[in-house]
Design an enzyme around this catalytic site. Structure first.
Site, short mmCIF file in Angstrom:
data_model
loop_
_atom_site.label_atom_id
_atom_site.label_comp_id
_atom_site.label_asym_id
_atom_site.label_seq_id
_atom_site.Cartn_x
_atom_site.Cartn_y
_atom_site.Cartn_z
N TYR A 49 42.76 12.50 57.69
CA TYR A 49 43.59 12.96 56.56
C TYR A 49 43.84 14.46 56.66
O TYR A 49 44.98 14.92 56.56
CB TYR A 49 42.89 12.63 55.24
N SER A 70 47.57 19.93 51.11
CA SER A 70 46.30 19.69 50.43
C SER A 70 45.39 20.87 50.74
O SER A 70 45.61 21.59 51.73
CB SER A 70 45.68 18.40 51.00
P1 NDP Z 1 49.40 8.76 44.54
O1 NDP Z 1 48.73 7.73 45.37
O2 NDP Z 1 49.35 8.63 43.07
O3 NDP Z 1 50.91 8.96 44.99
C1 NDP Z 1 51.31 8.82 46.33
C2 NDP Z 1 52.77 8.44 46.33
O4 NDP Z 1 53.19 8.27 47.70
C3 NDP Z 1 53.05 7.14 45.60
O5 NDP Z 1 54.20 7.30 44.81
C4 NDP Z 1 53.32 6.14 46.74
O6 NDP Z 1 54.28 5.21 46.29
C5 NDP Z 1 53.93 7.07 47.78
N1 NDP Z 1 53.90 6.51 49.12
C6 NDP Z 1 52.84 6.10 49.84
N2 NDP Z 1 53.25 5.62 51.02
C7 NDP Z 1 54.60 5.75 51.04
C8 NDP Z 1 55.61 5.43 51.97
N3 NDP Z 1 55.32 4.87 53.17
N4 NDP Z 1 56.89 5.68 51.67
C9 NDP Z 1 57.21 6.24 50.48
N5 NDP Z 1 56.31 6.56 49.55
C10 NDP Z 1 55.02 6.31 49.83
O7 NDP Z 1 48.74 10.15 45.00
P2 NDP Z 1 49.10 11.68 44.70
O8 NDP Z 1 50.09 11.82 43.64
O9 NDP Z 1 47.82 12.38 44.60
O10 NDP Z 1 49.73 12.08 46.12
C11 NDP Z 1 50.88 12.89 46.27
C12 NDP Z 1 50.66 13.86 47.41
O11 NDP Z 1 49.68 14.81 47.03
C13 NDP Z 1 50.16 13.23 48.70
O12 NDP Z 1 50.85 13.80 49.80
C14 NDP Z 1 48.70 13.63 48.74
O13 NDP Z 1 48.19 13.67 50.04
C15 NDP Z 1 48.78 14.98 48.08
N6 NDP Z 1 47.49 15.47 47.57
C16 NDP Z 1 46.87 14.85 46.52
C17 NDP Z 1 45.65 15.29 46.07
C18 NDP Z 1 44.89 14.59 44.98
O14 NDP Z 1 43.69 14.89 44.78
N7 NDP Z 1 45.51 13.69 44.24
C19 NDP Z 1 45.00 16.49 46.64
C20 NDP Z 1 45.76 17.06 47.72
C21 NDP Z 1 46.95 16.58 48.15
P3 NDP Z 1 54.44 3.70 46.78
O15 NDP Z 1 53.07 3.16 47.01
O16 NDP Z 1 55.17 3.07 45.62
O17 NDP Z 1 55.28 3.79 48.01
#
Ligand code: NDP
Length: 243
Positions: free
Chosen positions: A155, A142
């Site tokens: 975070y 991030s």
């Molecule tokens: P979302 O919340 O849309 O996606 C997060 C994903 O992580 C979901 O598919 C969720 O699926 C999965 N997840 C959460 N916990 C678990 C777990 N214990 N095991 C397996 N899967 C898990 O957010 P983003 O797409 O934004 O996030 C993707 C990445 O990008 C993250 O690492 C986030 O920190 C990073 N990021 C995002 C930013 C933003 O502004 N969106 C900015 C900077 C970084 P499920 O709940 O079905 O398990």
């Protein structure tokens, strides 16, 4: 034909946001996908779309905090497609709050998913890639891996850790044909902010997210890193909205 045609890519956290957008884009480029997350109905709906468009995908329920589940999804990739060309360690959570709110369970969840989850991806994938003599880790950090902001101390700490771990992995795999990319998105449309329980942090994020990039912008950067020739290491990519 795409340079990624027939490659095998594992994506964690593919049930929404960046992981989902990346899965859709890679599938359209002929990649064999192995996608995991906890919400099976979302993964199955995504897989059904991909398959009906002629793509190749298998799904597995995955909690990245459980090492055995991460190992199992890597084994699935090997058994279905014979190899693992890349792992996108993308799963993450972001329940922001000020430290003084003492939301200790949320701190622990961020540490478990965002740090341990990435380590489990490395622990599961590295032996396979070393045996193959090649592979590519793309770890999603991030812009919070470079700069801390209020309510985001824990975070950001997890993302600083992802940056440190990724850098260490790159140093330790020099000469082994294993590529390592740290990919750091700025604010991006996704479900990430939905888990914020602190009212002030939630209100702040609503405003902050007005400039959010579409998740496809991050997916394209992942494709860029994957598509490079084998002698090209895309070490770090930071992607931010124009403001
Ligand atoms: P979302 O919340 O849309 O996606 C997060 C994903 O992580 C979901 O598919 C969720 O699926 C999965 N997840 C959460 N916990 C678990 C777990 N214990 N095991 C397996 N899967 C898990 O957010 P983003 O797409 O934004 O996030 C993707 C990445 O990008 C993250 O690492 C986030 O920190 C990073 N990021 C995002 C930013 C933003 O502004 N969106 C900015 C900077 C970084 P499920 O709940 O079905 O398990």
């Amino acid at each position: 034909m795409s340079a990624l045609n027939e490659k095998v890519v594992v994506i964690t956290g593919a049930s929404s946001g960046i992981g989902e957008a990346t899965a859709r884009l890679l599938a359209s480029m002929g990649v064999h996908l192995v996608i995991g997350a906890r919400r099976m109905e979302r993964l199955e709906a995504l897989a059904s779309d991909i398959l009906s468009d002629g793509g190749s995908v298998v799904v597995q329920q995955l909690d990245v905090t459980e090492l055995e589940q991460m190992q199992a999804i890597i084994r699935l990739a090997q058994s279905r497609f014979g190899r693992v060309d890349a792992i996108v360690n993308n799963a993450g959570v972001m329940p922001l709050s000020p430290l003084e709110a003492l939301k200790i369970e949320e701190w622990n969840r961020m540490i478990d998913v965002n740090i341990r989850g990435v380590l489990h991806g490395i622990a599961s994938g590295l032996p396979v890639m070393k045996k193959q003599g090649c592979g590519h880790f793309i770890n999603i950090a991030s812009t919070g891996a470079y700069e801390v902001s209020p309510t985001a101390a824990v975070y950001c700490a997890t993302k600083y850790a992802v940056r440190a771990i990724t850098d260490g992995l790159r140093q330790e795999t020099v000469g082994q044909d294993i590529r390592v990319t740290l990919l750091s998105p700025g604010v991006t449309e996704s479900e990430l902010a939905d888990s914020i329980t602190d009212n002030d942090a939630r209100e702040f994020m609503k405003e902050y997210r007005r400039t959010a990039l579409p998740a496809t912008a991050i997916a394209r950067a992942i494709v860029y890193a994957l598509e490079q020739p084998e002698n090209t290491d895309v070490s770090e990519v930071v992607i931010k909205p124009m403001v």
